[in-house]
Design a protein around this motif. Sequence first.
Motif, PDB file in Angstrom:
ATOM      1  N   THR A 160       0.835  -1.209   0.000  1.00  0.00           N
ATOM      2  CA  THR A 160       0.000   0.000   0.000  1.00  0.00           C
ATOM      3  C   THR A 160       0.863   1.250   0.000  1.00  0.00           C
ATOM      4  O   THR A 160       0.573   2.218  -0.710  1.00  0.00           O
ATOM      5  N   ARG A 161       1.943   1.248   0.793  1.00  0.00           N
ATOM      6  CA  ARG A 161       2.841   2.413   0.831  1.00  0.00           C
ATOM      7  C   ARG A 161       3.493   2.638  -0.520  1.00  0.00           C
ATOM      8  O   ARG A 161       3.602   3.776  -0.986  1.00  0.00           O
ATOM      9  N   LEU A 162       3.922   1.568  -1.153  1.00  0.00           N
ATOM     10  CA  LEU A 162       4.547   1.693  -2.474  1.00  0.00           C
ATOM     11  C   LEU A 162       3.572   2.285  -3.482  1.00  0.00           C
ATOM     12  O   LEU A 162       3.919   3.198  -4.238  1.00  0.00           O
ATOM     13  N   GLU A 163       2.359   1.769  -3.500  1.00  0.00           N
ATOM     14  CA  GLU A 163       1.378   2.241  -4.471  1.00  0.00           C
ATOM     15  C   GLU A 163       0.952   3.680  -4.184  1.00  0.00           C
ATOM     16  O   GLU A 163       0.799   4.488  -5.107  1.00  0.00           O
ATOM     17  N   THR A 164       0.784   4.009  -2.904  1.00  0.00           N
ATOM     18  CA  THR A 164       0.403   5.372  -2.530  1.00  0.00           C
ATOM     19  C   THR A 164       1.478   6.365  -2.933  1.00  0.00           C
ATOM     20  O   THR A 164       1.195   7.431  -3.499  1.00  0.00           O
ATOM     21  N   GLU A 165       2.742   6.023  -2.665  1.00  0.00           N
ATOM     22  CA  GLU A 165       3.841   6.921  -3.000  1.00  0.00           C
ATOM     23  C   GLU A 165       4.007   7.052  -4.502  1.00  0.00           C
ATOM     24  O   GLU A 165       4.244   8.149  -5.019  1.00  0.00           O
ATOM     25  N   GLN A 166       3.873   5.942  -5.220  1.00  0.00           N
ATOM     26  CA  GLN A 166       3.996   6.006  -6.674  1.00  0.00           C
ATOM     27  C   GLN A 166       2.901   6.880  -7.273  1.00  0.00           C
ATOM     28  O   GLN A 166       3.163   7.702  -8.162  1.00  0.00           O
ATOM     29  N   ASN A 167       1.683   6.728  -6.770  1.00  0.00           N
ATOM     30  CA  ASN A 167       0.578   7.540  -7.286  1.00  0.00           C
ATOM     31  C   ASN A 167       0.769   9.018  -6.969  1.00  0.00           C
ATOM     32  O   ASN A 167       0.476   9.890  -7.794  1.00  0.00           O
ATOM     33  N   ARG A 168       1.275   9.327  -5.765  1.00  0.00           N
ATOM     34  CA  ARG A 168       1.525  10.721  -5.412  1.00  0.00           C
ATOM     35  C   ARG A 168       2.581  11.327  -6.325  1.00  0.00           C
ATOM     36  O   ARG A 168       2.426  12.433  -6.855  1.00  0.00           O
ATOM     37  N   GLN A 169       3.675  10.592  -6.518  1.00  0.00           N
ATOM     38  CA  GLN A 169       4.738  11.087  -7.391  1.00  0.00           C
ATOM     39  C   GLN A 169       4.241  11.242  -8.831  1.00  0.00           C
ATOM     40  O   GLN A 169       4.618  12.186  -9.529  1.00  0.00           O
ATOM     41  N   ALA A 170       3.383  10.308  -9.264  1.00  0.00           N
ATOM     42  CA  ALA A 170       2.862  10.384 -10.633  1.00  0.00           C
ATOM     43  C   ALA A 170       1.979  11.607 -10.815  1.00  0.00           C
ATOM     44  O   ALA A 170       2.017  12.266 -11.865  1.00  0.00           O
ATOM     45  N   ARG A 171       1.186  11.957  -9.803  1.00  0.00           N
ATOM     46  CA  ARG A 171       0.345  13.154  -9.913  1.00  0.00           C
ATOM     47  C   ARG A 171       1.202  14.409  -9.955  1.00  0.00           C
ATOM     48  O   ARG A 171       0.898  15.353 -10.691  1.00  0.00           O
ATOM     49  N   GLU A 172       2.263  14.438  -9.159  1.00  0.00           N
ATOM     50  CA  GLU A 172       3.170  15.588  -9.213  1.00  0.00           C
ATOM     51  C   GLU A 172       3.866  15.658 -10.570  1.00  0.00           C
ATOM     52  O   GLU A 172       4.061  16.746 -11.122  1.00  0.00           O
ATOM     53  N   ALA A 173       4.254  14.499 -11.095  1.00  0.00           N
ATOM     54  CA  ALA A 173       4.898  14.462 -12.408  1.00  0.00           C
ATOM     55  C   ALA A 173       3.940  14.932 -13.495  1.00  0.00           C
ATOM     56  O   ALA A 173       4.357  15.585 -14.470  1.00  0.00           O
ATOM     57  N   THR A 174       2.661  14.631 -13.340  1.00  0.00           N
ATOM     58  CA  THR A 174       1.666  15.046 -14.334  1.00  0.00           C
ATOM     59  C   THR A 174       1.615  16.567 -14.449  1.00  0.00           C
ATOM     60  O   THR A 174       1.449  17.118 -15.544  1.00  0.00           O
ATOM     61  N   ALA A 175       1.769  17.261 -13.317  1.00  0.00           N
ATOM     62  CA  ALA A 175       1.777  18.727 -13.350  1.00  0.00           C
ATOM     63  C   ALA A 175       2.948  19.237 -14.183  1.00  0.00           C
ATOM     64  O   ALA A 175       2.802  20.168 -14.987  1.00  0.00           O
ATOM     65  N   LEU A 176       4.111  18.629 -13.998  1.00  0.00           N
ATOM     66  CA  LEU A 176       5.293  19.041 -14.767  1.00  0.00           C
ATOM     67  C   LEU A 176       5.109  18.737 -16.252  1.00  0.00           C
ATOM     68  O   LEU A 176       5.442  19.563 -17.117  1.00  0.00           O
ATOM     69  N   VAL A 177       4.562  17.570 -16.561  1.00  0.00           N
ATOM     70  CA  VAL A 177       4.341  17.180 -17.954  1.00  0.00           C
ATOM     71  C   VAL A 177       3.343  18.120 -18.621  1.00  0.00           C
ATOM     72  O   VAL A 177       3.514  18.521 -19.780  1.00  0.00           O
ATOM     73  N   LEU A 178       2.291  18.499 -17.904  1.00  0.00           N
ATOM     74  CA  LEU A 178       1.312  19.445 -18.451  1.00  0.00           C
ATOM     75  C   LEU A 178       1.976  20.781 -18.760  1.00  0.00           C
ATOM     76  O   LEU A 178       1.804  21.339 -19.852  1.00  0.00           O
ATOM     77  N   GLU A 179       2.739  21.297 -17.805  1.00  0.00           N
ATOM     78  CA  GLU A 179       3.388  22.592 -17.997  1.00  0.00           C
ATOM     79  C   GLU A 179       4.329  22.562 -19.201  1.00  0.00           C
ATOM     80  O   GLU A 179       4.301  23.453 -20.049  1.00  0.00           O
ATOM     81  N   GLN A 180       5.154  21.510 -19.289  1.00  0.00           N
ATOM     82  CA  GLN A 180       6.114  21.427 -20.392  1.00  0.00           C
ATOM     83  C   GLN A 180       5.403  21.240 -21.720  1.00  0.00           C
ATOM     84  O   GLN A 180       5.818  21.813 -22.746  1.00  0.00           O
ATOM     85  N   SER A 181       4.339  20.452 -21.742  1.00  0.00           N
ATOM     86  CA  SER A 181       3.594  20.216 -22.986  1.00  0.00           C
ATOM     87  C   SER A 181       2.972  21.508 -23.495  1.00  0.00           C
ATOM     88  O   SER A 181       3.005  21.797 -24.698  1.00  0.00           O
ATOM     89  N   LEU A 182       2.402  22.298 -22.595  1.00  0.00           N
ATOM     90  CA  LEU A 182       1.827  23.579 -23.000  1.00  0.00           C
ATOM     91  C   LEU A 182       2.901  24.515 -23.555  1.00  0.00           C
ATOM     92  O   LEU A 182       2.704  25.171 -24.576  1.00  0.00           O
ATOM     93  N   LYS A 183       4.048  24.559 -22.893  1.00  0.00           N
ATOM     94  CA  LYS A 183       5.145  25.403 -23.372  1.00  0.00           C
ATOM     95  C   LYS A 183       5.637  24.930 -24.730  1.00  0.00           C
ATOM     96  O   LYS A 183       5.915  25.744 -25.624  1.00  0.00           O
ATOM     97  N   ASP A 184       5.754  23.616 -24.900  1.00  0.00           N
ATOM     98  CA  ASP A 184       6.207  23.071 -26.184  1.00  0.00           C
ATOM     99  C   ASP A 184       5.239  23.409 -27.312  1.00  0.00           C
ATOM    100  O   ASP A 184       5.643  23.524 -28.478  1.00  0.00           O
TER     101      ASP A 184
END
Length: 354
Positions: free
Chosen positions: A203-227
Motif C-alpha cells: 500500500t505504501r509503495l502504491e500510494t507513493e507512486q501515485n503521489r509522485q505520478a500526480r506531481e509528475a503530471t503537473a510538470l508534464v502538463l506545464e512542459q507540454s503547454l510550453k512546447d
Amino acid sequence: MSGPTTAFIIADPVSVLLTAAGIRAANAVQAGYAQSAALRAGHEADREARRAAQTAAGEQGLAAMRQAAQAAESELAQITLLAERLGVAEQIQATRPPPPASEDETALAAYVRGLQTLSGELKSVLYTEAARHMDAGDDALFELALPVAAPAAPATAQRLLTRIAHLGPVPEDMAGLALEIAGAASLERAELLTTELRKRVQTRLETEQNRQAREATALVLEQSLKDLGYQVEAIAATLFVEGGVVHFRRQGWGDYRVRLRVDARAGSANFNVIRAVDEQSNERSVLDHIAEDRWCSEFPALQQALAARGVALNVTRRLAAGELPVQQVRRDKLPRFADEEAATPAAKMRAREH
C-alpha cells in the motif's frame, strides 16, 4: 465548436514519471549552461588579468569533468539494467541528455548535471516499480533494485521493509509490526503478522507512486503547454494532488486565456475560455465566440501531446461555443504574461493619462 470542456485525467504512473525525469534532466542541462554564462559574465572585467591562471585551471577542470561524465554514464548504465528488466529501457534512452557537441568544461558540466539529475529521478521511479513486483516472485529484480539496508528485523520482515527503504524512514506502524513478528509466540501468529506487513508495504509503495505520478503530471502538463507555444502560469507540483487553477494563453490572444481548474479528488480537469476585464458587465462579444472556437481547434493537439507522454484526457463533457457566456474575470485577479503591456486599449489609455 467548444465551450467549457471537462475531462478525466488518466496517467500511466511509470510512463509519466519517466517522462518527468527526462524533463527535469533537460532542465538541469539548461540550468547548467545558464549558471556558466552568469559566472562568465561576472568575471568579464578581470578576465584578461587572470587569463593564464584560468587556462591552467580550465585544463584541470576539463579533466575532472571528463571523469565525472564517465562516472555519471556508468551509474546510468547500471540503472538501465534494471529498466531493461522492467521493460522501460527504451523510454529511458529517450529521456537521456545527449552528449555535448563540443568537449569544453561548460558543456561537459551541463551534461553531467543532466545525467546526475536523471539518475537520481530514475532510482526512485524504478526502485518503487521493482518493489511492487516482488510479490510476483521476481527476486532477481529485488537484488538489482533495492540496495538500501532496512532496519534490523527477522529475515522475511527485513526483506519486506527493504522494499520501502529508498522512500525514507520506515513508518512507525510497520517498524512496530516487524518487532511483533520477531516476538511472535507461534509460527501461525508470525505468518499472520507478515501477511499484514506485506499488505502495508504494498500500500505504501502504491500510494507513493501515485503521489509522485500526480506531481509528475503537473510538470508534464506545464512542459507540454510550453512546447505547444503557450505562455503558462507557473504550475505547482501539487496541482493534481490538491487541485487548483492554472491559466495559459498564446501571445496575441489579447484579453483571452484558458483557465484550467483541477478537481484532484474527482481526478478531473475543466478547461474554459475566460476574458480579462477591468469592470465586469453582461456584455457579450463576437470575439468571445471566436476565442472559444480557436481553443476548440487547438485542444486536440494538447490531448495528443499529453497522450504521447503518458497522460490521457478523456472528455466527459463539452458545451458548444456560445452555449454559456464566456466568463469575465477582473484583470487584477489574473496572472500577468510577458506581452500584456500592450494587451488592451484601456491599458494604453491609462498609460497615456499618467
